[in-house]
Design an enzyme around this catalytic site. Structure first.
Site, short mmCIF file in Angstrom:
data_model
loop_
_atom_site.label_atom_id
_atom_site.label_comp_id
_atom_site.label_asym_id
_atom_site.label_seq_id
_atom_site.Cartn_x
_atom_site.Cartn_y
_atom_site.Cartn_z
N LEU A 83 0.81 -1.22 0.00
CA LEU A 83 0.00 0.00 0.00
C LEU A 83 0.85 1.27 0.00
O LEU A 83 1.92 1.32 0.58
CB LEU A 83 -0.93 0.01 1.22
CG LEU A 83 -1.89 -1.18 1.33
CD1 LEU A 83 -2.78 -1.03 2.57
CD2 LEU A 83 -2.75 -1.32 0.08
N HIS A 113 -3.55 4.33 -2.42
CA HIS A 113 -4.55 3.44 -1.83
C HIS A 113 -5.23 4.12 -0.63
O HIS A 113 -6.45 4.05 -0.47
CB HIS A 113 -3.89 2.15 -1.31
CG HIS A 113 -3.24 1.30 -2.36
ND1 HIS A 113 -1.87 1.08 -2.42
CD2 HIS A 113 -3.77 0.59 -3.38
CE1 HIS A 113 -1.60 0.27 -3.43
NE2 HIS A 113 -2.73 -0.04 -4.03
N GLY A 156 -9.25 3.62 -8.41
CA GLY A 156 -8.36 4.72 -8.79
C GLY A 156 -8.38 4.96 -10.29
O GLY A 156 -8.35 4.01 -11.08
N GLN A 187 -9.37 -0.21 -16.33
CA GLN A 187 -9.91 -1.13 -15.32
C GLN A 187 -11.22 -0.58 -14.75
O GLN A 187 -12.17 -1.33 -14.49
CB GLN A 187 -8.88 -1.33 -14.22
CG GLN A 187 -9.36 -2.15 -13.06
CD GLN A 187 -8.23 -2.54 -12.12
OE1 GLN A 187 -7.48 -3.44 -12.41
NE2 GLN A 187 -8.10 -1.84 -11.00
N SER A 196 2.41 0.41 -6.60
CA SER A 196 3.14 -0.61 -5.85
C SER A 196 4.39 -1.04 -6.61
O SER A 196 5.41 -1.38 -6.01
CB SER A 196 2.25 -1.83 -5.62
OG SER A 196 1.06 -1.42 -4.98
P1 AMP Z 1 -3.77 -2.18 -6.80
O1 AMP Z 1 -3.34 -2.52 -5.42
O2 AMP Z 1 -2.66 -1.72 -7.67
O3 AMP Z 1 -4.63 -3.24 -7.43
O4 AMP Z 1 -4.70 -0.90 -6.65
C1 AMP Z 1 -5.84 -0.90 -5.83
C2 AMP Z 1 -6.65 0.33 -6.13
O5 AMP Z 1 -5.86 1.50 -5.86
C3 AMP Z 1 -7.08 0.41 -7.59
O6 AMP Z 1 -8.40 0.91 -7.67
C4 AMP Z 1 -6.09 1.40 -8.17
O7 AMP Z 1 -6.57 2.09 -9.30
C5 AMP Z 1 -5.90 2.35 -6.99
N1 AMP Z 1 -4.64 3.09 -7.14
C6 AMP Z 1 -3.43 2.59 -7.48
N2 AMP Z 1 -2.51 3.58 -7.57
C7 AMP Z 1 -3.17 4.73 -7.28
C8 AMP Z 1 -2.78 6.10 -7.22
N3 AMP Z 1 -1.53 6.50 -7.49
N4 AMP Z 1 -3.72 7.03 -6.89
C9 AMP Z 1 -5.01 6.65 -6.64
N5 AMP Z 1 -5.43 5.37 -6.69
C10 AMP Z 1 -4.54 4.42 -7.00
#
Ligand code: AMP
Length: 280
Positions: free
Chosen positions: A33, A37, A148, A154, A187
């Site tokens: 995270l 997130h 996000g 997505q 990440s």
């Molecule tokens: P992930 O853990 O990469 O699957 O991301 C989980 C959620 O966090 C998804 O809805 C992503 O689009 C969102 N997310 C990832 N990076 C960012 C960011 N830099 N700003 C805002 N939301 C994000």
């Protein structure tokens, strides 16, 4: 924060909360995270009685097994960050909770969305995303789902999934959080070495280059400038595309009116980064 590993236990708990008129906001993640997130959790906390987050590195959405193996895992730090964010529930299932033996993984008709951009370059990826989100929504039944904009396509795929499955959950799309130099938080940034971290900002610079250069008419020259800029910074490019922001149809010319989104996916060595920018 209450930690659940069992799907049936978290489902029971949340059902009781909802029966008592407590609304539930849900933030699905793959862990490792960062503040991006946490900003989704912050948004959910403003709009719901309870906020649930899941951490599950979903094997079915990785078209590249090496990428799956190398996906960063930082559970203890994640739990600390979630506690500090005020998240109420953490669901951290094992693979067998999400994909119980004997469960048939469905196939979703995502149409055009699965044929372009991430769909084209990561075959099967969005089927995997839909499988996990479908299952998580059936377990959590959130009132609102926080996603996000960083993963623009997505968001559209998940919207389509909620239509296909007739889920009653509202989608809330949250802005991309960036480092001070503009690099979108991700990440996967944890895997960049110092040199790569400096180079990585070129994705953002390229988005800005397109934003500033966008004029009515052919987009060919602008796209070629953008390719040159990102290649010169050491990236191997999957795509740089300018698309209609409402449906992701790829544009070769711009009418000067349509809201567009610039989308980039590119590799720095073996690390694949994506980013996008909406220009209204
Ligand atoms: P992930 O853990 O990469 O699957 O991301 C989980 C959620 O966090 C998804 O809805 C992503 O689009 C969102 N997310 C990832 N990076 C960012 C960011 N830099 N700003 C805002 N939301 C994000």
């Amino acid at each position: 924060m209450i930690l659940f590993k069992s799907a049936s236990e978290v489902a029971d708990y949340l059902q009781k909360q909802q029966s008592a008129s407590n609304s539930v906001g849900f933030v699905p993640t793959m862990g490792a995270l960062h503040e991006g997130h946490i900003s989704l959790i912050g948004q959910s906390k403003k709009e719901n009685s309870l906020t649930a987050t899941s951490i599950f590195v979903n094997p079915t959405q990785f078209n590249n097994p090496e990428d799956f193996k190398k996906y960063p895992i930082t559970i203890e730090k994640d739990i600390d960050a979630l506690e500090r964010s005020g998240c109420d529930i953490l669901f951290m299932p094992g693979v067998e909770e999400i994909y119980p033996p004997g469960l048939n993984k469905p196939n979703y008709d995502l149409g055009y969305l699965e044929t372009v951009l991430e769909g084209k370059y990561r075959p099967g990826h969005f089927q995997g995303v839909c499988q996990v989100v479908d299952r998580l929504l059936q377990i959590i039944h959130p009132n609102r789902l926080y996603l996000g904009q960083k993963d623009y396509q997505q968001c559209m795929v998940i919207k389509k999934l909620t239509e296909i499955k007739n889920f009653k959950t509202d989608l809330v799309i949250c802005p991309t959080l960036r480092e001070t130099d503009g690099l979108a938080m991700s990440s996967r940034n944890m895997r960049l070495n110092a040199e790569e971290r400096k180079q990585a900002v070129s994705i953002y610079d390229t988005l800005i280059l397109v934003k500033n250069g966008l004029v009515k008419g052919s987009l060919k020259e602008l796209q070629s400038k953008a390719h040159d800029h990102l290649s010169a910074a050491g990236f191997k490019i999957d795509y740089i595309e300018i698309a209609d922001a409402s449906n992701l149809s790829l544009l070769e010319t711009w009418d000067g009116k349509t809201s567009v989104v610039v989308l980039i996916a590119a590799y720095l060595n073996d690390i694949r980064l994506i980013d996008n920018m909406v220009i209204s």
